[in-house]
Design a protein around this motif. Structure first.
Motif, PDB file in Angstrom:
ATOM      1  N   TRP A 173       0.899  -1.234  -0.019  1.00  0.00           N
ATOM      2  CA  TRP A 173      -0.052   0.077  -0.009  1.00  0.00           C
ATOM      3  C   TRP A 173       1.016   1.212  -0.043  1.00  0.00           C
ATOM      4  CZ3 TRP A 173      -5.056   1.205  -0.556  1.00  0.00           C
ATOM      5  CH2 TRP A 173      -5.969   0.110  -0.636  1.00  0.00           C
ATOM      6  N   LEU A 198       0.529   5.504   0.099  1.00  0.00           N
ATOM      7  CA  LEU A 198      -0.016   6.498   0.387  1.00  0.00           C
ATOM      8  C   LEU A 198       0.762   7.703  -0.139  1.00  0.00           C
ATOM      9  CD1 LEU A 198      -2.278   8.446   1.661  1.00  0.00           C
ATOM     10  CD2 LEU A 198      -0.958   8.367   3.792  1.00  0.00           C
ATOM     11  N   ALA A 257      -3.428   4.922  -2.326  1.00  0.00           N
ATOM     12  CA  ALA A 257      -4.340   5.837  -1.606  1.00  0.00           C
ATOM     13  C   ALA A 257      -3.679   7.266  -1.785  1.00  0.00           C
ATOM     14  CB  ALA A 257      -4.334   5.338  -0.261  1.00  0.00           C
ATOM     15  N   VAL A 303      -8.145   4.628  -3.031  1.00  0.00           N
ATOM     16  CA  VAL A 303      -8.765   5.073  -1.873  1.00  0.00           C
ATOM     17  C   VAL A 303      -8.269   6.634  -1.944  1.00  0.00           C
ATOM     18  CG1 VAL A 303      -8.579   5.398   0.575  1.00  0.00           C
ATOM     19  CG2 VAL A 303      -8.546   3.133  -0.435  1.00  0.00           C
ATOM     20  N   THR A 304      -9.553   7.459  -2.300  1.00  0.00           N
ATOM     21  CA  THR A 304      -9.038   9.024  -2.239  1.00  0.00           C
ATOM     22  C   THR A 304      -9.736   9.460  -0.880  1.00  0.00           C
ATOM     23  OG1 THR A 304     -11.344   9.166  -3.313  1.00  0.00           O
ATOM     24  CG2 THR A 304      -9.290   8.775  -4.847  1.00  0.00           C
ATOM     25  N   VAL A 338      -6.801   5.107   5.787  1.00  0.00           N
ATOM     26  CA  VAL A 338      -5.893   4.075   5.296  1.00  0.00           C
ATOM     27  C   VAL A 338      -5.930   2.896   6.311  1.00  0.00           C
ATOM     28  CG1 VAL A 338      -3.674   3.537   5.063  1.00  0.00           C
ATOM     29  CG2 VAL A 338      -4.522   5.832   4.213  1.00  0.00           C
ATOM     30  N   ALA A 366      -9.060   0.792   4.952  1.00  0.00           N
ATOM     31  CA  ALA A 366      -8.689   0.357   3.792  1.00  0.00           C
ATOM     32  C   ALA A 366      -7.926  -0.888   3.867  1.00  0.00           C
ATOM     33  CB  ALA A 366      -8.315   1.178   2.847  1.00  0.00           C
TER      34      ALA A 366
END
Length: 325
Positions: free
Chosen positions: A142, A144, A168, A187-188, A200, A203
């Motif tokens: 993931w 970010l 994200a 993911v926004t 986050v 998710a």
């Protein structure tokens, strides 16, 4: 040729930008002279005007760190043919009709992309790729990205997704967040109304982000550590909200986390050349097959550099701006 004259900062802020005529430059050994099709506009340019991001020793004093264009002359040992469409990562001086570039910081124009739009790719692609590589982003992890609607962020979202990561991103407002989803973010997060740490964690089933790409700086330091997964890596590339922050070293140790910082402009020429070559090897194929595209908010005439800076400073730009001579 005409260049943008960047007046030095004064007590009331930067002076106005305007055009002036200067003699055409000539390439020296290992240099390429480009007729500029477009020059990208970056926050580093705003910082330079304000006196906070001076050019490194030996670099041109003019604004502009990336261009697209056509080779019109090459110095001894440069190795580029006249007439070749290219993009270049510059040390400065891109806001002009002609620009000099070190040969090692030049790439063939990316396939399938309009040459003008390509002017907004080199700085963002080199920054995003080199940072994600330094952070060791792997498929399935993931990522970010803070500021996914920005010049670097919009490219980082796409590169992260193309690398096989889950992405994200934060953005200011629901409309900008939705546009980030169209770039590939799963993911926004509207940072004006939502808590990115909570979103986050939700998710990822409570695990957190493996890599955080941060342009905010000090104000987000503690929360970025909170959102990291065990073994996570925080990569800081910007200081939009401060140079200093407080870090809980106990939490850092407990998570076995890493904090790294990186810049691009001040690197030695050999390091920049290596990054440019890596972008050509790894990112250009992503561009060729459509997984990564330049996100150009607007094309503006070179004479409107002042307007471009005002738009960028006001936070009205999604992606990047390019100046067209």
């Amino acid at each position: 040729m005409r260049i943008v004259d960047d007046q030095p900062a004064g007590p009331d802020g930067p002076g106005a930008l305007g055009l002036r005529s200067v003699a055409d430059p000539e390439p020296g050994p290992g240099e390429v002279l480009l007729r500029v099709a477009a020059a990208g506009v970056n926050r580093a340019d705003l910082l330079q005007r304000a006196g906070h991001h001076p050019p490194p020793p030996g670099a041109p004093s003019g604004l502009g760190l990336e261009v697209s264009g056509t080779v019109v002359a090459a110095g001894p040992g440069a190795g580029w043919s006249v007439g070749t469409p290219v993009v270049a990562l510059l040390d400065g001086g891109g806001y002009a009709e002609l620009a000099l570039a070190p040969a090692g910081q030049v790439l063939p124009a990316p396939p399938g992309v309009d040459l003008v739009d390509a002017g907004g790719l080199p700085e963002a692609a080199c920054t995003a790729w080199s940072t994600l590589a330094a952070a060791g982003l792997r498929p399935g992890e993931w990522l970010l990205v803070h500021g996914g609607s920005g010049g670097v962020g919009s490219i980082a979202v796409q590169i992260g997704r193309a690398m096989g990561a889950h992405v994200a991103t934060t953005a200011g407002g629901p409309e900008r967040a939705a546009r980030c989803a169209a770039l590939g973010a799963e993911v926004t997060i509207d940072h004006r109304a939502e808590d990115f740490v909570a979103r986050v964690r939700d998710a990822t089933g409570g695990r957190g982000a493996d890599v955080v790409l941060d342009v905010v700086g000090g104000a987000y330091l503690g929360r970025n550590l909170d959102v990291l997964a065990t073994g996570g890596r925080l990569a800081v590339i910007g200081l939009q909200r401060g140079r200093r922050g407080e870090l809980d070293l106990g939490a850092l140790l407990a998570k076995r986390a890493t904090v790294l910082g990186t810049t691009l402009r001040s690197r030695p020429a050999r390091e920049k050349a290596a990054i440019v070559a890596a972008v050509g090897e790894h990112v250009w194929p992503m561009v060729a097959d459509g997984r990564v595209r330049p996100v150009v908010h607007a094309r503006l005439p070179l004479a409107q550099a002042e307007r471009a800076h005002a738009l960028l400073a006001a936070g009205e730009v999604f992606g990047t701006l390019v100046l067209v001579p």
